[in-house]
Design a protein around this motif. Sequence first.
Motif, PDB file in Angstrom:
ATOM      1  N   PRO A  42       7.608   5.229   0.699  1.00  0.00           N
ATOM      2  CA  PRO A  42       8.117   5.378  -0.671  1.00  0.00           C
ATOM      3  C   PRO A  42       7.206   6.175  -1.600  1.00  0.00           C
ATOM      4  N   ASN A  43       5.887   6.124  -1.373  1.00  0.00           N
ATOM      5  CA  ASN A  43       4.972   6.891  -2.228  1.00  0.00           C
ATOM      6  C   ASN A  43       4.734   8.307  -1.705  1.00  0.00           C
ATOM      7  N   LEU A  44       5.538   8.742  -0.736  1.00  0.00           N
ATOM      8  CA  LEU A  44       5.492  10.053  -0.093  1.00  0.00           C
ATOM      9  C   LEU A  44       4.306  10.242   0.840  1.00  0.00           C
ATOM     10  N   PHE A  45       3.539   9.188   1.113  1.00  0.00           N
ATOM     11  CA  PHE A  45       2.530   9.259   2.173  1.00  0.00           C
ATOM     12  C   PHE A  45       3.233   9.425   3.514  1.00  0.00           C
ATOM     13  N   ASP A  46       2.609  10.198   4.396  1.00  0.00           N
ATOM     14  CA  ASP A  46       3.150  10.391   5.742  1.00  0.00           C
ATOM     15  C   ASP A  46       3.068   9.110   6.555  1.00  0.00           C
TER      16      ASP A  46
ATOM     17  N   PHE B 154       0.827  -1.211   0.000  1.00  0.00           N
ATOM     18  CA  PHE B 154       0.000   0.000   0.000  1.00  0.00           C
ATOM     19  C   PHE B 154       0.855   1.253   0.000  1.00  0.00           C
ATOM     20  N   GLU B 155       1.933   1.259   0.776  1.00  0.00           N
ATOM     21  CA  GLU B 155       2.763   2.450   0.930  1.00  0.00           C
ATOM     22  C   GLU B 155       3.640   2.714  -0.277  1.00  0.00           C
ATOM     23  N   GLU B 156       3.526   1.876  -1.303  1.00  0.00           N
ATOM     24  CA  GLU B 156       4.202   2.117  -2.577  1.00  0.00           C
ATOM     25  C   GLU B 156       3.221   2.490  -3.681  1.00  0.00           C
ATOM     26  N   SER B 157       1.914   2.312  -3.425  1.00  0.00           N
ATOM     27  CA  SER B 157       0.903   2.598  -4.440  1.00  0.00           C
ATOM     28  C   SER B 157       0.778   4.102  -4.659  1.00  0.00           C
ATOM     29  N   LEU B 158       0.187   4.476  -5.796  1.00  0.00           N
ATOM     30  CA  LEU B 158       0.048   5.892  -6.128  1.00  0.00           C
ATOM     31  C   LEU B 158      -1.419   6.289  -6.104  1.00  0.00           C
ATOM     32  N   PRO B 159      -1.726   7.455  -5.479  1.00  0.00           N
ATOM     33  CA  PRO B 159      -3.121   7.871  -5.306  1.00  0.00           C
ATOM     34  C   PRO B 159      -3.599   8.837  -6.390  1.00  0.00           C
ATOM     35  N   ILE B 160      -4.843   8.664  -6.801  1.00  0.00           N
ATOM     36  CA  ILE B 160      -5.558   9.675  -7.561  1.00  0.00           C
ATOM     37  C   ILE B 160      -6.906   9.893  -6.876  1.00  0.00           C
ATOM     38  N   GLY B 161      -7.519  11.039  -7.102  1.00  0.00           N
ATOM     39  CA  GLY B 161      -8.812  11.293  -6.490  1.00  0.00           C
ATOM     40  C   GLY B 161      -9.478  12.501  -7.099  1.00  0.00           C
ATOM     41  N   ASN B 162     -10.799  12.490  -7.129  1.00  0.00           N
ATOM     42  CA  ASN B 162     -11.548  13.648  -7.639  1.00  0.00           C
ATOM     43  C   ASN B 162     -12.278  14.378  -6.525  1.00  0.00           C
ATOM     44  N   GLY B 163     -11.903  14.118  -5.277  1.00  0.00           N
ATOM     45  CA  GLY B 163     -12.534  14.747  -4.132  1.00  0.00           C
ATOM     46  C   GLY B 163     -13.620  13.903  -3.516  1.00  0.00           C
ATOM     47  N   LYS B 164     -14.123  12.917  -4.251  1.00  0.00           N
ATOM     48  CA  LYS B 164     -15.108  11.978  -3.724  1.00  0.00           C
ATOM     49  C   LYS B 164     -14.659  10.547  -3.961  1.00  0.00           C
ATOM     50  N   MET B 165     -14.364  10.207  -5.196  1.00  0.00           N
ATOM     51  CA  MET B 165     -13.804   8.892  -5.514  1.00  0.00           C
ATOM     52  C   MET B 165     -12.289   8.965  -5.523  1.00  0.00           C
ATOM     53  N   GLY B 166     -11.672   7.891  -5.085  1.00  0.00           N
ATOM     54  CA  GLY B 166     -10.223   7.812  -5.113  1.00  0.00           C
ATOM     55  C   GLY B 166      -9.779   6.433  -5.517  1.00  0.00           C
ATOM     56  N   ALA B 167      -8.526   6.322  -5.914  1.00  0.00           N
ATOM     57  CA  ALA B 167      -7.958   5.031  -6.281  1.00  0.00           C
ATOM     58  C   ALA B 167      -6.502   4.979  -5.866  1.00  0.00           C
ATOM     59  N   LEU B 168      -6.069   3.785  -5.482  1.00  0.00           N
ATOM     60  CA  LEU B 168      -4.666   3.495  -5.196  1.00  0.00           C
ATOM     61  C   LEU B 168      -4.188   2.538  -6.275  1.00  0.00           C
TER      62      LEU B 168
END
Length: 791
Positions: A680-684, A38-52
């Motif tokens: 690694p994905n820059l998540f805190d 999970f901590e290597e996955s990359l996030p996208i989001g439109n403010g309601k839906m999101g994906a890793l």
Amino acid sequence: MRKYLLFTALITKCLTLCEAQTAQAPMVLQYDKPATYFEESLPIGNGKMGALVYGGTDDNIIYLNDITLWTGKPVDRNLDKNAHQWIPAIREALFDEDYARADSLQLHVQGPNSQYFQPLGTLHIKDLGLGEVSGYHRSLNLDSAIIRDRYVRNGKSISREYFASNPDKFIAIRLQGDINCRIALTAQVPHKVKAIPTQLTMTGHATGNPQESIHFCTMLNVKTDGEVTAADSSLTITHAKDAIIYIVNETSFNGFDKHPVKEAAPYLENAANDLWHTQNFNYEQFYERHLADYKDIYDRVKIRLSGDSENSGTSGFQGNTDDLLKEYTDGGGNSRYLEELYFQFGRYLLISCSRTSGVPANLQGLWTPHLWSPWRGNYTVNINLEENYWPAFVANMAEMAQPLDGFVEALATNGQYTAKNYYHIDAGWCSSHNSDIWAMTNPVGEKRENPMWANWNMGGAWLVNTLWERYQFTQDKDYLKTVAYPLMKGAADFCLRWLVENPKAPDELITAPSTSPENEYITDKGYHGVTCYGGTADLAIIRELFINTIAAGKILGVKDKEMEKALVRLHPYTVGHMGDLNEWYYDWDDRDFKHRHQSHLIGLYPGNHLTDAVLQKAAEKSLEIKGDETTGWSTGWRINLWARLKNGEQAYHIYRKLLTAVAPERSGIPNYSKGGGTYPNLFDAHPPFQIDGNFGGTAGVCEMLMQSQCTMQNAQYTIELLPACPDAWKDGKVSGLCARGGYEVSFEWKDGKVRDCSIKARKNGTVTLLYNGQQKTVKLKAGQTQPIKTW
């Protein structure tokens, strides 16, 4: 004529500066392998839906989220309606100095814990091709909010793109190359999936009783030049060179006070409408609509933390982001690029997760792969929710804080009942340690958990200051009148009645019972406890609230004598035997001197009232005692605290600590034991992941480069440039930062000195500008960008 030519030259130079500032290095996270954790996955989001996005080559796993998918239903407003009967007994125990008894009695003033934020589903895109894979590359471009990956299998190229569109309410995935794949939807929550040619439909509900929980409908549609077949719960694409997947989702959540089944939103119809909309444009047009929407916000701020010849440049970093992070941690990290990237990543995350009315970013933003997220994925209001929005205004994303307005309004509605039921107070409202999508406000703990966190009731009083900040930055008087002030006044009215006269000094007002969030004291008699009276954190929050509410009232022509009198009676700050700012009414020691919370320093930051030099020195001593090793969000807070103390070198030292590389949670089980940093994905890394550290870091960079204040007595605004700029950032440029008073500021500096500056004002006004040891008063006209001569 000569003056006109000089002024024209100055304007030209300023415009050239602004153009140069936009020459920011490309902001890209990139990797040479798919994510395993999970901590290597990359996030996208439109403010309601999101994906890793994991980006696997055999099985590309994509976790899907919807910020409105939670367990539970609206709160029972009659909950624990007689809990307030215990307050007098707790106060009696406290004033008898019987802290053990007070701690035990606090359990009676606890309600249920919050509900859980839950994952929506899991998308699998399985490559059916055979042969070895080579040349893998994966990236997240922050400048355009798009993920791309590519690889070669058996000599044939495959590329993929992923973006989440806010204007068109979907997630889009494009596959190109030699496409033979199987697409499947599944979920960890109760669900069922139906497949028809080119479409998957998944329906289900959050964990729990289906008659009492939020339901959802996820729909996936494929457009391709190849062949599509449906079987069971999957689609298979073959012989394709191009395939586009659109994913939409709607839930039955219809508001914090609406039953998710009996008063449900028409989620099935809404999902069908969302999917039908994907017929209106082609992929390229949808992407352009997404890009225009996103860049309108993101492009407002550009940053360079080095000179043109240093490693930031305009080309960016060509290696892997996880390698860059490791090198930086190992001491080879003089990379200004990583520091810039982390700053903009925080802005990207807030744009991506905070655009749903009444539903702000939670502890994980909107991204989780876990059925039972750490800390329930809820809203923790004793610091974490507030920290989520620290960069919103100063980093020029005021719209991203709009979801908080509706949420605070919901808290105020429920909080009236909490005030009555738990504290026997009929005026105003309060909120406590935790909340959720149902805007719960009761103290939590379920009558069995530690009062050190469960019984805290200052959440509303702290949270409304974000609304005041919106006014400070935007100067929207109508917003102040209709939204901010009524909510601030309601929180203040509760506090006025929660305060009691101090039996040790009757002229003073204190809170009782009180706690300092999640911290323990040791009394002079050796008792380790948490419940006290007159805790500094409580009084700091109330002091900040009263000061701001009185100021807001004056702007609106409202005078509140009761609040003004109470303000001057609040028990004052005191300095302890170690020279630190006392956290407790008495000069007691903390059980853990290095405790992650520094709630008694709220008046320094994010508050603005702790300006006394002696008290600031004591606050500095408190930070020195706490040291540098702490959790992610706390590290983010300490950057801002040190910056507010004008100690740029220490603020930068803590910023580097925030960028300490932390390995992924390889077991899949969240690790709570080690100090914070960055995955690694820059998540805190709190750890585990909490998004507030990302936002605290972004806000901290702003605070180091620029600070703004308002003198309440005469409503005069001051902007200070480079108040805490470290030597490592001796040269740089920034454009688009926002200052209190309604100003937007861009400037360049060299050798630690401001060289060029321009200010744009929302309305006519006068501001005092501090820079290079100088002070200049500047008159500005609304809507105009004015260059400021700084040499």
